[in-house]
Design a protein around this motif. Structure first.
Motif, PDB file in Angstrom:
ATOM      1  N   VAL A  45       0.813  -1.218   0.000  1.00 48.20           N
ATOM      2  CA  VAL A  45       0.000   0.000   0.000  1.00 48.20           C
ATOM      3  C   VAL A  45       0.849   1.272   0.000  1.00 48.20           C
ATOM      4  CG1 VAL A  45      -1.664   1.351   1.345  1.00 48.20           C
ATOM      5  CG2 VAL A  45      -2.049  -1.086   0.974  1.00 48.20           C
ATOM      6  N   PRO A  46       1.853   1.417   0.880  1.00 46.24           N
ATOM      7  CA  PRO A  46       2.670   2.642   0.810  1.00 46.24           C
ATOM      8  C   PRO A  46       3.368   2.813  -0.537  1.00 46.24           C
ATOM      9  CG  PRO A  46       3.040   1.494   2.886  1.00 46.24           C
ATOM     10  CD  PRO A  46       2.262   0.565   2.022  1.00 46.24           C
ATOM     11  N   ILE A  47       3.869   1.710  -1.092  1.00 49.92           N
ATOM     12  CA  ILE A  47       4.527   1.798  -2.399  1.00 49.92           C
ATOM     13  C   ILE A  47       3.529   2.217  -3.473  1.00 49.92           C
ATOM     14  CG2 ILE A  47       5.775   0.489  -4.159  1.00 49.92           C
ATOM     15  CD1 ILE A  47       6.886  -1.271  -1.932  1.00 49.92           C
ATOM     16  N   GLY A  48       2.331   1.633  -3.428  1.00 48.49           N
ATOM     17  CA  GLY A  48       1.302   1.985  -4.403  1.00 48.49           C
ATOM     18  C   GLY A  48       0.869   3.431  -4.290  1.00 48.49           C
ATOM     19  N   TYR A  49       0.731   3.934  -3.064  1.00 51.00           N
ATOM     20  CA  TYR A  49       0.366   5.337  -2.878  1.00 51.00           C
ATOM     21  C   TYR A  49       1.461   6.255  -3.398  1.00 51.00           C
ATOM     22  CZ  TYR A  49      -3.735   4.320   0.023  1.00 51.00           C
ATOM     23  OH  TYR A  49      -4.958   3.923   0.470  1.00 51.00           O
ATOM     24  N   LEU A  50       2.709   5.897  -3.161  1.00 49.69           N
ATOM     25  CA  LEU A  50       3.819   6.724  -3.649  1.00 49.69           C
ATOM     26  C   LEU A  50       3.840   6.753  -5.175  1.00 49.69           C
ATOM     27  CD1 LEU A  50       6.386   8.341  -2.988  1.00 49.69           C
ATOM     28  CD2 LEU A  50       7.652   6.176  -3.025  1.00 49.69           C
ATOM     29  N   ILE A  51       3.627   5.592  -5.799  1.00 47.75           N
ATOM     30  CA  ILE A  51       3.612   5.530  -7.267  1.00 47.75           C
ATOM     31  C   ILE A  51       2.432   6.320  -7.821  1.00 47.75           C
ATOM     32  CG2 ILE A  51       3.298   3.978  -9.232  1.00 47.75           C
ATOM     33  CD1 ILE A  51       4.787   1.843  -7.616  1.00 47.75           C
ATOM     34  N   GLY A  52       1.260   6.148  -7.208  1.00 43.80           N
ATOM     35  CA  GLY A  52       0.087   6.839  -7.710  1.00 43.80           C
ATOM     36  C   GLY A  52       0.169   8.346  -7.541  1.00 43.80           C
ATOM     37  N   HIS A  53       0.748   8.813  -6.455  1.00 42.34           N
ATOM     38  CA  HIS A  53       0.811  10.249  -6.193  1.00 42.34           C
ATOM     39  C   HIS A  53       1.875  10.937  -7.044  1.00 42.34           C
ATOM     40  CE1 HIS A  53       0.362  13.969  -3.941  1.00 42.34           C
ATOM     41  NE2 HIS A  53       1.677  14.007  -3.773  1.00 42.34           N
ATOM     42  N   THR A  54       3.019  10.298  -7.185  1.00 40.79           N
ATOM     43  CA  THR A  54       4.115  10.927  -7.935  1.00 40.79           C
ATOM     44  C   THR A  54       4.094  10.587  -9.418  1.00 40.79           C
ATOM     45  OG1 THR A  54       5.617   9.064  -7.498  1.00 40.79           O
ATOM     46  CG2 THR A  54       5.565  10.860  -5.869  1.00 40.79           C
ATOM     47  N   GLY A  55       3.459   9.461  -9.771  1.00 43.84           N
ATOM     48  CA  GLY A  55       3.450   9.032 -11.162  1.00 43.84           C
ATOM     49  C   GLY A  55       4.757   8.419 -11.621  1.00 43.84           C
ATOM     50  N   LYS A  56       5.687   8.179 -10.700  1.00 46.78           N
ATOM     51  CA  LYS A  56       6.996   7.642 -11.057  1.00 46.78           C
ATOM     52  C   LYS A  56       7.039   6.127 -10.833  1.00 46.78           C
ATOM     53  CE  LYS A  56       9.395  11.917  -9.774  1.00 46.78           C
ATOM     54  NZ  LYS A  56      10.425  12.538  -8.904  1.00 46.78           N
ATOM     55  N   ALA A  57       7.840   5.456 -11.633  1.00 45.92           N
ATOM     56  CA  ALA A  57       8.100   4.019 -11.507  1.00 45.92           C
ATOM     57  C   ALA A  57       6.850   3.174 -11.721  1.00 45.92           C
ATOM     58  CB  ALA A  57       8.720   3.695 -10.147  1.00 45.92           C
ATOM     59  N   ARG A  58       5.837   3.726 -12.406  1.00 44.79           N
ATOM     60  CA  ARG A  58       4.628   2.954 -12.644  1.00 44.79           C
ATOM     61  C   ARG A  58       4.904   1.759 -13.551  1.00 44.79           C
ATOM     62  NH1 ARG A  58       0.132   2.477 -15.941  1.00 44.79           N
ATOM     63  NH2 ARG A  58      -1.865   2.289 -14.850  1.00 44.79           N
ATOM     64  N   GLY A  59       5.700   1.990 -14.589  1.00 42.09           N
ATOM     65  CA  GLY A  59       6.032   0.905 -15.501  1.00 42.09           C
ATOM     66  C   GLY A  59       6.793  -0.212 -14.803  1.00 42.09           C
ATOM     67  N   VAL A  60       7.707   0.164 -13.914  1.00 39.82           N
ATOM     68  CA  VAL A  60       8.463  -0.840 -13.163  1.00 39.82           C
ATOM     69  C   VAL A  60       7.528  -1.652 -12.278  1.00 39.82           C
ATOM     70  CG1 VAL A  60      10.276  -1.176 -11.446  1.00 39.82           C
ATOM     71  CG2 VAL A  60      10.549   0.578 -13.209  1.00 39.82           C
ATOM     72  N   ALA A  61       6.572  -0.966 -11.628  1.00 41.40           N
ATOM     73  CA  ALA A  61       5.635  -1.660 -10.738  1.00 41.40           C
ATOM     74  C   ALA A  61       4.754  -2.630 -11.513  1.00 41.40           C
ATOM     75  CB  ALA A  61       4.772  -0.639 -10.004  1.00 41.40           C
ATOM     76  N   ILE A  62       4.298  -2.211 -12.702  1.00 37.68           N
ATOM     77  CA  ILE A  62       3.460  -3.088 -13.517  1.00 37.68           C
ATOM     78  C   ILE A  62       4.244  -4.311 -13.975  1.00 37.68           C
ATOM     79  CG2 ILE A  62       2.204  -3.253 -15.691  1.00 37.68           C
ATOM     80  CD1 ILE A  62       1.408  -0.346 -15.351  1.00 37.68           C
ATOM     81  N   ALA A  63       5.488  -4.079 -14.425  1.00 41.41           N
ATOM     82  CA  ALA A  63       6.313  -5.198 -14.876  1.00 41.41           C
ATOM     83  C   ALA A  63       6.624  -6.156 -13.737  1.00 41.41           C
ATOM     84  CB  ALA A  63       7.599  -4.673 -15.502  1.00 41.41           C
ATOM     85  N   LEU A  64       6.936  -5.591 -12.557  1.00 46.65           N
ATOM     86  CA  LEU A  64       7.251  -6.425 -11.403  1.00 46.65           C
ATOM     87  C   LEU A  64       6.026  -7.224 -10.955  1.00 46.65           C
ATOM     88  CD1 LEU A  64       9.380  -7.224  -9.319  1.00 46.65           C
ATOM     89  CD2 LEU A  64       8.647  -5.279  -7.918  1.00 46.65           C
ATOM     90  N   SER A  65       4.860  -6.568 -10.947  1.00 46.08           N
ATOM     91  CA  SER A  65       3.636  -7.264 -10.559  1.00 46.08           C
ATOM     92  C   SER A  65       3.312  -8.396 -11.530  1.00 46.08           C
ATOM     93  CB  SER A  65       2.462  -6.277 -10.508  1.00 46.08           C
ATOM     94  OG  SER A  65       2.675  -5.289  -9.528  1.00 46.08           O
ATOM     95  N   GLY A  66       3.496  -8.124 -12.818  1.00 42.74           N
ATOM     96  CA  GLY A  66       3.251  -9.175 -13.802  1.00 42.74           C
ATOM     97  C   GLY A  66       4.200 -10.353 -13.634  1.00 42.74           C
ATOM     98  N   GLY A  67       5.463 -10.046 -13.328  1.00 43.69           N
ATOM     99  CA  GLY A  67       6.419 -11.122 -13.099  1.00 43.69           C
ATOM    100  C   GLY A  67       6.077 -11.956 -11.876  1.00 43.69           C
ATOM    101  N   ILE A  68       5.624 -11.281 -10.808  1.00 47.26           N
ATOM    102  CA  ILE A  68       5.252 -12.007  -9.592  1.00 47.26           C
ATOM    103  C   ILE A  68       4.036 -12.885  -9.837  1.00 47.26           C
ATOM    104  CG2 ILE A  68       4.378 -11.714  -7.241  1.00 47.26           C
ATOM    105  CD1 ILE A  68       6.113  -9.245  -6.993  1.00 47.26           C
ATOM    106  N   GLY A 106      -4.326  -2.102  -6.700  1.00 48.42           N
ATOM    107  CA  GLY A 106      -5.451  -1.373  -6.135  1.00 48.42           C
ATOM    108  C   GLY A 106      -5.035  -0.060  -5.508  1.00 48.42           C
ATOM    109  N   ALA A 107      -3.845  -0.036  -4.894  1.00 48.56           N
ATOM    110  CA  ALA A 107      -3.377   1.180  -4.227  1.00 48.56           C
ATOM    111  C   ALA A 107      -3.051   2.279  -5.231  1.00 48.56           C
ATOM    112  CB  ALA A 107      -2.151   0.867  -3.371  1.00 48.56           C
ATOM    113  N   TYR A 108      -2.226   1.978  -6.230  1.00 48.79           N
ATOM    114  CA  TYR A 108      -1.853   3.063  -7.139  1.00 48.79           C
ATOM    115  C   TYR A 108      -2.978   3.394  -8.118  1.00 48.79           C
ATOM    116  CZ  TYR A 108      -0.372  -0.245 -10.882  1.00 48.79           C
ATOM    117  OH  TYR A 108      -0.310  -1.221 -11.851  1.00 48.79           O
ATOM    118  N   ALA A 109      -3.825   2.415  -8.466  1.00 46.22           N
ATOM    119  CA  ALA A 109      -4.960   2.710  -9.338  1.00 46.22           C
ATOM    120  C   ALA A 109      -5.971   3.605  -8.627  1.00 46.22           C
ATOM    121  CB  ALA A 109      -5.630   1.422  -9.791  1.00 46.22           C
ATOM    122  N   GLY A 110      -6.132   3.409  -7.319  1.00 49.25           N
ATOM    123  CA  GLY A 110      -7.043   4.263  -6.573  1.00 49.25           C
ATOM    124  C   GLY A 110      -6.592   5.709  -6.556  1.00 49.25           C
ATOM    125  N   ILE A 111      -5.297   5.939  -6.372  1.00 46.50           N
ATOM    126  CA  ILE A 111      -4.774   7.310  -6.375  1.00 46.50           C
ATOM    127  C   ILE A 111      -4.883   7.911  -7.776  1.00 46.50           C
ATOM    128  CG2 ILE A 111      -2.769   8.758  -5.937  1.00 46.50           C
ATOM    129  CD1 ILE A 111      -3.997   7.505  -3.438  1.00 46.50           C
TER     130      ILE A 111
END
Length: 242
Positions: A45-68, A106-111
């Motif tokens: 959740v904190p990571i998702g909020y940071l990504i959603g608020h700043t708009g940074k590293a979104r691509g990395v988060a999506i790629a990492l989530s897909g890999g997991i 859910g966290a970064y999409a909500g922001i």
């Protein structure tokens, strides 16, 4: 019939007593599932909020989530079991890894779902970035976060049967024991309990997701629908027509 035998096994009072009874195993399953989702939420959740608020590293988060998501849970569980031994840590880590992508999304999409105009208005009123996040973005994005947690809970509840693979308890113990002893009524009965548990969580979290929608946001679609059906009224002239 095997289905009738499965329900008879679930309702048999003899299976509801002792340390191996259904209530004990059911509580173990619930506890393991909720603990895994709670740990995943603390991390994601904190990571998702940071990504959603700043708009940074979104691509990395999506790629990492897909890999997991692509990781086989049974393989991860076996690897952790070999590394950590037969205990709760191995399945717990595997389930946390399984839950993180849904909670993170859910966290970064909500922001990100908050309209930029709303954020700009809050910024124009002199709010700090922290105030914008906590007072505007988090409340408005909470339904999507609950949706991510909801998806994670359902995935974890269904997969937590594998916890018994390394002796960590839960309803999966009946599945592996039934497979070993060829007691298919026990296996199917345990599967029915897992399905019922997943449905119960789905209902509770669906109600919660609806409840956390802010009042103004919840009323907006209704106002739009009612407004779309209204037609402009022709003013009626005063007095009698000639």
């Amino acid at each position: 019939m095997i289905i009738g035998q499965a329900f008879a096994w679930v309702l048999d009072p003899a299976n509801h007593t002792g340390p191996n009874g259904i209530p004990v195993r059911l509580w173990e399953h619930v506890w393991i599932s909720l603990l895994a989702v709670a740990i995943a939420s603390v991390v994601a959740v904190p990571i998702g909020y940071l990504i959603g608020h700043t708009g940074k590293a979104r691509g990395v988060a999506i790629a990492l989530s897909g890999g997991i998501r692509a990781l086989p849970t049974l393989g991860v569980l076996t690897l952790f079991g070999l590394m950590l031994g037969v205990n709760l840590q191995a399945p717990l880590l595997a389930l946390v890894i399984l839950a993180v992508p849904s909670v993170l999304a859910g966290a970064y999409a909500g922001i990100e779902s908050v309209e930029p105009v709303t954020v700009d208005a809050a910024r124009a009123q002199g709010m700090t970035e922290w105030q914008i996040l906590t007072r505007v973005e988090i409340p408005l994005g909470l339904p999507l976060l609950v949706g991510g947690v909801r998806a994670a809970v359902l995935q974890v509840v269904a997969t937590a049967t594998l916890a018994a693979y390394v002796g960590a308890g839960g309803l999966g113990g009946y599945v592996f024991l039934g497979l070993k002893t060829q007691d298919y009524a026990m296996m199917l009965g345990a599967s029915v309990l897992v399905i019922a548990l997943a449905i119960a969580f789905e209902i509770v979290l669906a109600v919660l997701q609806r409840a956390v929608v802010p009042a103004g946001v919840a009323d907006r679609p209704a106002r739009r629908r009612s407004g779309s059906r209204e037609r402009p009224r022709t003013p009626i002239p005063e007095g009698n027509p000639s």
